[in-house]
Scaffold this motif. Structure first.
Motif, PDB file in Angstrom:
ATOM      1  N   ALA A  17       3.508 -40.932  -6.424  1.00 56.90           N
ATOM      2  CA  ALA A  17       3.516 -40.037  -5.943  1.00 56.90           C
ATOM      3  C   ALA A  17       1.462 -39.485  -6.193  1.00 56.90           C
ATOM      4  O   ALA A  17       0.927 -39.296  -5.272  1.00 56.90           O
ATOM      5  N   THR A  18       1.442 -39.286  -7.786  1.00 57.94           N
ATOM      6  CA  THR A  18      -0.083 -39.083  -8.080  1.00 57.94           C
ATOM      7  C   THR A  18      -1.170 -39.952  -7.806  1.00 57.94           C
ATOM      8  O   THR A  18      -2.207 -39.618  -7.412  1.00 57.94           O
ATOM      9  N   HIS A  19      -0.627 -41.434  -7.475  1.00 57.00           N
ATOM     10  CA  HIS A  19      -1.051 -42.104  -7.317  1.00 57.00           C
ATOM     11  C   HIS A  19      -1.627 -42.892  -6.021  1.00 57.00           C
ATOM     12  O   HIS A  19      -2.697 -43.192  -5.356  1.00 57.00           O
ATOM     13  N   LEU A  20      -0.918 -42.477  -4.994  1.00 52.50           N
ATOM     14  CA  LEU A  20      -0.115 -42.283  -3.260  1.00 52.50           C
ATOM     15  C   LEU A  20      -1.532 -41.068  -3.154  1.00 52.50           C
ATOM     16  O   LEU A  20      -2.212 -41.141  -1.452  1.00 52.50           O
ATOM     17  N   GLU A  47      -0.242 -29.606   3.418  1.00 49.12           N
ATOM     18  CA  GLU A  47       1.260 -29.493   3.547  1.00 49.12           C
ATOM     19  C   GLU A  47       2.092 -30.947   3.246  1.00 49.12           C
ATOM     20  O   GLU A  47       3.850 -30.687   3.107  1.00 49.12           O
ATOM     21  N   ARG A  48       1.140 -31.737   2.867  1.00 48.57           N
ATOM     22  CA  ARG A  48       2.566 -32.448   1.804  1.00 48.57           C
ATOM     23  C   ARG A  48       2.599 -31.921   0.364  1.00 48.57           C
ATOM     24  O   ARG A  48       3.994 -32.229   0.262  1.00 48.57           O
ATOM     25  N   LEU A  49       1.775 -31.199  -0.035  1.00 53.02           N
ATOM     26  CA  LEU A  49       2.558 -30.414  -1.226  1.00 53.02           C
ATOM     27  C   LEU A  49       3.276 -29.953  -1.674  1.00 53.02           C
ATOM     28  O   LEU A  49       3.992 -29.381  -2.015  1.00 53.02           O
ATOM     29  N   GLU A  50       3.362 -29.039  -0.595  1.00 47.39           N
ATOM     30  CA  GLU A  50       4.007 -27.876   0.275  1.00 47.39           C
ATOM     31  C   GLU A  50       5.616 -28.347   0.490  1.00 47.39           C
ATOM     32  O   GLU A  50       6.848 -28.706  -0.695  1.00 47.39           O
ATOM     33  N   GLU A  51       5.916 -29.851   0.773  1.00 45.00           N
ATOM     34  CA  GLU A  51       7.127 -30.477   1.507  1.00 45.00           C
ATOM     35  C   GLU A  51       7.123 -31.221  -0.011  1.00 45.00           C
ATOM     36  O   GLU A  51       8.367 -30.968   0.071  1.00 45.00           O
ATOM     37  N   ARG A  52       6.578 -31.600  -0.701  1.00 43.33           N
ATOM     38  CA  ARG A  52       7.307 -31.957  -2.470  1.00 43.33           C
ATOM     39  C   ARG A  52       8.162 -31.004  -3.432  1.00 43.33           C
ATOM     40  O   ARG A  52       8.938 -30.901  -3.945  1.00 43.33           O
ATOM     41  N   LEU A  53       7.206 -30.134  -3.065  1.00 35.91           N
ATOM     42  CA  LEU A  53       7.723 -29.197  -3.534  1.00 35.91           C
ATOM     43  C   LEU A  53       8.401 -28.305  -3.185  1.00 35.91           C
ATOM     44  O   LEU A  53       9.295 -27.649  -4.031  1.00 35.91           O
ATOM     45  N   ARG A  54       8.994 -28.190  -1.811  1.00 36.63           N
ATOM     46  CA  ARG A  54      10.594 -27.780  -1.695  1.00 36.63           C
ATOM     47  C   ARG A  54      11.388 -28.914  -1.851  1.00 36.63           C
ATOM     48  O   ARG A  54      12.989 -28.435  -2.007  1.00 36.63           O
ATOM     49  N   ILE A  58      11.247 -25.364  -4.886  1.00 38.38           N
ATOM     50  CA  ILE A  58      10.003 -24.509  -6.272  1.00 38.38           C
ATOM     51  C   ILE A  58       9.938 -23.194  -5.366  1.00 38.38           C
ATOM     52  O   ILE A  58       9.556 -24.196  -3.911  1.00 38.38           O
ATOM     53  N   PRO A  59       9.867 -22.061  -5.500  1.00 34.61           N
ATOM     54  CA  PRO A  59      10.019 -20.899  -4.337  1.00 34.61           C
ATOM     55  C   PRO A  59       8.994 -20.968  -3.905  1.00 34.61           C
ATOM     56  O   PRO A  59       8.352 -20.882  -2.856  1.00 34.61           O
ATOM     57  N   CYS A  60       7.922 -21.019  -4.283  1.00 32.75           N
ATOM     58  CA  CYS A  60       6.477 -20.980  -4.493  1.00 32.75           C
ATOM     59  C   CYS A  60       6.278 -22.269  -2.925  1.00 32.75           C
ATOM     60  O   CYS A  60       4.745 -22.061  -2.826  1.00 32.75           O
ATOM     61  N   ALA A  61       6.660 -23.268  -2.342  1.00 32.29           N
ATOM     62  CA  ALA A  61       6.844 -24.171  -1.516  1.00 32.29           C
ATOM     63  C   ALA A  61       6.467 -23.784   0.257  1.00 32.29           C
ATOM     64  O   ALA A  61       5.906 -23.725   0.389  1.00 32.29           O
ATOM     65  N   SER A  62       6.510 -22.461   0.326  1.00 31.93           N
ATOM     66  CA  SER A  62       6.785 -21.912   0.759  1.00 31.93           C
ATOM     67  C   SER A  62       5.246 -22.057   1.589  1.00 31.93           C
ATOM     68  O   SER A  62       4.615 -21.018   0.414  1.00 31.93           O
ATOM     69  N   PRO A  63       5.179 -21.779   2.974  1.00 32.61           N
ATOM     70  CA  PRO A  63       3.188 -20.970   3.207  1.00 32.61           C
ATOM     71  C   PRO A  63       2.927 -20.169   2.115  1.00 32.61           C
ATOM     72  O   PRO A  63       3.867 -18.914   2.805  1.00 32.61           O
ATOM     73  N   VAL A  64       1.847 -19.957   1.687  1.00 35.11           N
ATOM     74  CA  VAL A  64       0.973 -18.849   0.923  1.00 35.11           C
ATOM     75  C   VAL A  64       0.544 -17.457   2.106  1.00 35.11           C
ATOM     76  O   VAL A  64      -0.394 -17.786   2.837  1.00 35.11           O
ATOM     77  N   ALA A  65       1.130 -16.340   2.479  1.00 30.53           N
ATOM     78  CA  ALA A  65       0.457 -16.074   3.537  1.00 30.53           C
ATOM     79  C   ALA A  65      -0.457 -14.733   3.172  1.00 30.53           C
ATOM     80  O   ALA A  65      -0.850 -14.334   2.193  1.00 30.53           O
ATOM     81  N   ALA A  66      -1.851 -15.576   4.326  1.00 29.68           N
ATOM     82  CA  ALA A  66      -2.890 -14.478   4.085  1.00 29.68           C
ATOM     83  C   ALA A  66      -2.794 -13.246   3.863  1.00 29.68           C
ATOM     84  O   ALA A  66      -2.067 -12.555   4.472  1.00 29.68           O
ATOM     85  N   PRO A  67      -3.580 -12.565   3.046  1.00 30.56           N
ATOM     86  CA  PRO A  67      -3.739 -11.280   2.795  1.00 30.56           C
ATOM     87  C   PRO A  67      -4.792 -10.209   3.883  1.00 30.56           C
ATOM     88  O   PRO A  67      -5.246 -10.970   4.587  1.00 30.56           O
ATOM     89  N   LYS A  68      -3.236  -9.309   3.868  1.00 31.56           N
ATOM     90  CA  LYS A  68      -3.201  -8.957   5.290  1.00 31.56           C
ATOM     91  C   LYS A  68      -4.403  -7.940   5.323  1.00 31.56           C
ATOM     92  O   LYS A  68      -4.982  -7.540   4.599  1.00 31.56           O
ATOM     93  N   GLU A  69      -5.436  -7.709   6.201  1.00 28.52           N
ATOM     94  CA  GLU A  69      -6.463  -6.819   6.955  1.00 28.52           C
ATOM     95  C   GLU A  69      -6.149  -5.264   7.063  1.00 28.52           C
ATOM     96  O   GLU A  69      -4.911  -5.169   7.717  1.00 28.52           O
ATOM     97  N   PRO A  70      -6.853  -4.451   6.674  1.00 29.29           N
ATOM     98  CA  PRO A  70      -6.547  -3.075   6.465  1.00 29.29           C
ATOM     99  C   PRO A  70      -6.652  -2.967   8.257  1.00 29.29           C
ATOM    100  O   PRO A  70      -7.337  -3.335   8.906  1.00 29.29           O
TER     101      PRO A  70
END
Length: 217
Positions: A17-20, A47-54, A58-70
């Motif tokens: 995976a590292t090589h490819l 997207e590829r990193l998230e797919e491999r983590l999922r 690994i819990p953090c594989a889901s998309p990381v939510a952007a910080p909410k605006e005030p």
């Protein structure tokens, strides 16, 4: 056996995976925090990193939510003054109660509020209107102008703590020479009527009930 074939045989699945993928191997298999790999990754690579983590659970594989605006949300309070008949010369008449709510991103500061009178009465019927918070007057009393609108500036900027709400009351003093049967209703008509350091939302226009002036003093 050719050199290229030998290299492929020696590569493990993560190493392949590292090589490819151009150098990526999940940190979960080498120690450390695998979620760090998502930092700075964008587009297809992310997207590829998230797919491999999922795939590895690994819990953090889901998309990381952007910080909410005030943001600041304004609403008419569930319990707001009920329309009534008030005498000429009446003072400290409660006209409306609004609720200012800050999002959880950070505190929100409000500098001023523009109020409009949208009922059938004269601008001179009121000797002044002002805002109050928890029983304390927080603006000066101002008269409505010719277009029956007035901008009330807070003596000190009103700070709405993050994730909290602050009720803001509108009071009025009725002039002694007010027009009998004059009718008045206080309205915040649009988001732009509030000067704040965050976007304003709400079900505008927001208006209190109608108050009529009686012949009595």
């Amino acid at each position: 056996m050719g050199t290229g074939v030998l290299v492929l045989l020696l590569l493990t699945e993560p190493a392949l995976a590292t090589h490819l993928e151009g150098g990526y191997a999940p940190r979960g298999e080498r120690g450390g925090d695998p979620c760090r790999e998502l930092q700075g990754a964008r587009g297809v690579r992310r997207e590829r990193l998230e797919e491999r983590l999922r795939a590895r659970g690994i819990p953090c594989a889901s998309p990381v939510a952007a910080p909410k605006e005030p943001s600041l949300t304004v609403a008419l309070a569930a319990i707001s003054p009920v329309g009534d008949t008030v005498p000429m010369g009446a003072n400290r008449v409660p006209m409306a109660r609004f609720v200012f709510s800050a999002s959880c991103a950070r505190d929100v500061t409000v500098e001023s509020v523009l109020l409009r009178d949208r009922a059938m009465g004269l601008a001179t019927d009121t000797a002044g209107v002002w805002l109050s918070v928890e029983g304390t007057r927080v603006t000066r009393a101002q008269r409505f102008a010719g277009h029956r609108e007035v901008t009330l500036r807070f003596r000190r900027p009103l700070v709405i703590p993050a994730c909290e709400e602050v009720p803001v009351d509108v009071f009025a003093a009725i002039a002694l020479n007010a027009l009998a049967s004059g009718r008045h209703a206080i309205v915040i008509e649009q988001p732009e009527d509030l000067f704040a350091d965050a976007p304003v939302t709400g079900d505008f226009p927001l208006g209190g009930e109608i108050f009529a002036i009686s012949l009595q003093q």
